[in-house]
Design a protein around this motif. Structure first.
Motif, short mmCIF file in Angstrom:
data_model
loop_
_atom_site.label_atom_id
_atom_site.label_comp_id
_atom_site.label_asym_id
_atom_site.label_seq_id
_atom_site.Cartn_x
_atom_site.Cartn_y
_atom_site.Cartn_z
N THR A 68 0.84 -1.19 0.00
CA THR A 68 0.00 0.00 0.00
C THR A 68 0.88 1.25 0.00
O THR A 68 2.09 1.17 0.18
CB THR A 68 -0.92 0.03 1.24
OG1 THR A 68 -0.10 0.15 2.41
CG2 THR A 68 -1.76 -1.23 1.32
N ASP A 81 -16.31 -3.17 -4.67
CA ASP A 81 -16.37 -2.13 -5.71
C ASP A 81 -15.27 -1.09 -5.54
O ASP A 81 -14.57 -0.78 -6.50
CB ASP A 81 -17.74 -1.44 -5.68
CG ASP A 81 -18.84 -2.34 -6.19
OD1 ASP A 81 -18.53 -3.27 -6.96
OD2 ASP A 81 -20.00 -2.12 -5.81
N ASN A 82 -15.13 -0.53 -4.35
CA ASN A 82 -14.18 0.56 -4.13
C ASN A 82 -13.08 0.22 -3.13
O ASN A 82 -12.19 1.04 -2.89
CB ASN A 82 -14.91 1.81 -3.64
CG ASN A 82 -15.88 2.34 -4.67
OD1 ASN A 82 -15.59 2.33 -5.86
ND2 ASN A 82 -17.04 2.78 -4.21
N THR A 83 -13.14 -0.96 -2.53
CA THR A 83 -12.17 -1.31 -1.49
C THR A 83 -11.56 -2.68 -1.75
O THR A 83 -12.09 -3.48 -2.52
CB THR A 83 -12.83 -1.31 -0.09
OG1 THR A 83 -13.88 -2.27 -0.07
CG2 THR A 83 -13.36 0.06 0.27
N GLU A 95 -8.96 -3.28 5.52
CA GLU A 95 -9.65 -2.86 4.31
C GLU A 95 -9.07 -1.52 3.83
O GLU A 95 -8.96 -0.57 4.60
CB GLU A 95 -11.15 -2.71 4.58
CG GLU A 95 -11.97 -2.51 3.35
CD GLU A 95 -13.46 -2.63 3.65
OE1 GLU A 95 -14.23 -2.67 2.68
OE2 GLU A 95 -13.85 -2.68 4.82
N PHE A 96 -8.68 -1.46 2.55
CA PHE A 96 -8.10 -0.26 1.96
C PHE A 96 -8.93 0.18 0.77
O PHE A 96 -9.55 -0.64 0.09
CB PHE A 96 -6.67 -0.54 1.45
CG PHE A 96 -5.67 -0.75 2.52
CD1 PHE A 96 -5.07 0.33 3.16
CD2 PHE A 96 -5.29 -2.03 2.91
CE1 PHE A 96 -4.13 0.14 4.15
CE2 PHE A 96 -4.36 -2.22 3.90
CZ PHE A 96 -3.77 -1.14 4.53
N ASP A 97 -8.90 1.48 0.50
CA ASP A 97 -9.46 1.97 -0.76
C ASP A 97 -8.56 1.49 -1.88
O ASP A 97 -7.34 1.36 -1.70
CB ASP A 97 -9.52 3.50 -0.78
CG ASP A 97 -10.61 4.04 0.14
OD1 ASP A 97 -11.56 3.29 0.44
OD2 ASP A 97 -10.50 5.22 0.55
N LYS A 98 -9.13 1.26 -3.05
CA LYS A 98 -8.32 0.76 -4.18
C LYS A 98 -7.17 1.69 -4.56
O LYS A 98 -6.09 1.21 -4.86
CB LYS A 98 -9.22 0.48 -5.38
CG LYS A 98 -10.01 -0.81 -5.24
CD LYS A 98 -10.77 -1.10 -6.51
CE LYS A 98 -11.48 -2.43 -6.40
NZ LYS A 98 -12.24 -2.73 -7.63
N ALA A 100 -5.24 3.21 -2.75
CA ALA A 100 -4.16 3.10 -1.77
C ALA A 100 -3.19 1.98 -2.10
O ALA A 100 -2.15 1.86 -1.45
CB ALA A 100 -4.75 2.88 -0.37
#
Length: 111
Positions: A68, A81-83, A95-98, A100
């Motif tokens: 990351t 979808d977004n993570t 859990e990370f945002d994409k 990142a």
């Protein structure tokens, strides 16, 4: 003793009707060259990096090893979808945002 007006009177002065020599003498050429240089040195490489980052994120798959932007290493556990859920150790998931995700190593490239 030489006076100052005598020194300057011997220097050749440009006349009002003289045209600038060459294309680089035109006043509008330098700003155009600066804009072109900024495009090729700054804007274009950043656009290419953004496209490569988007392609990496789109190609994420379960089991890929990722790093990351915060420097956390782990394995992709699940993708929403977004993570992205990243397994950092046995039983620990973050859990990370994409966006990142900084780098991806595919699971089949172990070498």
């Amino acid at each position: 003793m030489i006076s100052i007006p005598t020194i300057f009177s011997s220097l050749p002065l440009a006349q009002a009707g003289d045209a600038p020599a060459g294309i680089f003498g035109h006043p509008a050429v330098m700003p155009v060259l600066l804009i072109v240089m900024f495009y090729f040195l700054l804007i274009r490489p950043q656009q290419r990096q953004r496209k490569e980052q988007a392609a990496r994120i789109a190609a994420l798959a379960t089991g890929d090893k990722v790093t990351t932007t915060a420097g956390i290493h782990g394995i992709v556990h699940s993708i929403k979808d977004n993570t992205v859920m990243v397994k950092v150790s046995e039983g620990t998931f973050i859990e990370f945002d994409k966006p990142a995700i900084a780098s991806v190593r595919k699971k089949d490239s172990e070498a």
